[in-house]
Write a protein that holds these residues in place. Structure first.
Motif: not given
Length: 195
Positions: A122, A134, A136, A146
């Motif tokens: 992310g 981040v 997921h 997350d």
């Protein structure tokens, strides 16, 4: 002596650091989820108790010993996870007792190896003054999460259903002395209670 009682959030950091492995991915498609160097991190952790919205927990890591120590705030109990032996020892200094069990989660990711499982990269962000990415993924209980990790494997934040569950508020990459991770001598061995 009473049976072993699990200290507050004993498994939270362990559960977040050891995500559910599903299938291996390409090396750059997953984060390092174990610190690559000695660290000392303090986390603010969301509490299920509405009268106490959060509490703190300190996590220290020794790269040389491959041991992690977790100290919940205000508790005489701490946890040492030995990644080489794959054991978790809960030390209760108030009762001069210890309980040793297999480390929680399906596997511990060795430092220098990227996590197995399904991960989707992310955005980048900053937590506790540190850059992180981040990722997921799904935690060991099957919940979408997350998780923000630094490039060198330090977890800085966990979000589930839009709620911040764990967030670092300080991080030091300083050398951690060996005695921090020692199990004190002379403790009574208590068998783990099974549900």
């Amino acid at each position: 002596m009473t049976a072993f009682v699990r200290p507050p959030l004993a498994g939270v950091l362990a559960g977040m650091l050891v995500m559910a492995p599903v299938a291996s991915r390409a090396a750059d498609d997953a984060p390092f989820v174990t610190p690559q160097h000695d660290v000392d991190v303090t986390y603010a952790i969301a509490s299920p108790d509405p009268s106490r919205p959060q509490f703190r927990q300190r996590m220290r890591w020794s790269g040389e010993q491959q041991r992690q120590r977790v100290d919940p705030e205000g508790s005489s109990t701490f946890m040492i996870t030995d990644y080489r032996k794959r054991l978790l020892t809960v030390v209760d200094m108030a009762h001069r007792a210890r309980t040793t069990i297999p480390a929680p989660g399906p596997a511990l990711t060795t430092p220098g190896q990227r996590a197995t499982g399904v991960w989707a990269r992310g955005p980048s962000m900053t937590v506790a003054g540190q850059p992180c990415i981040v990722w997921h993924t799904t935690d060991t209980d099957g919940r979408a999460s997350d998780v923000c990790y630094t490039d060198d494997g330090v977890m800085l934040q966990v979000v589930q259903n839009g709620r911040v569950l764990v967030q670092a508020d300080s991080l030091s990459r300083s050398a951690q002395p060996d005695p921090v991770f020692a199990i004190p001598d002379g403790l009574a061995e208590v068998r783990a209670a099974h549900p």
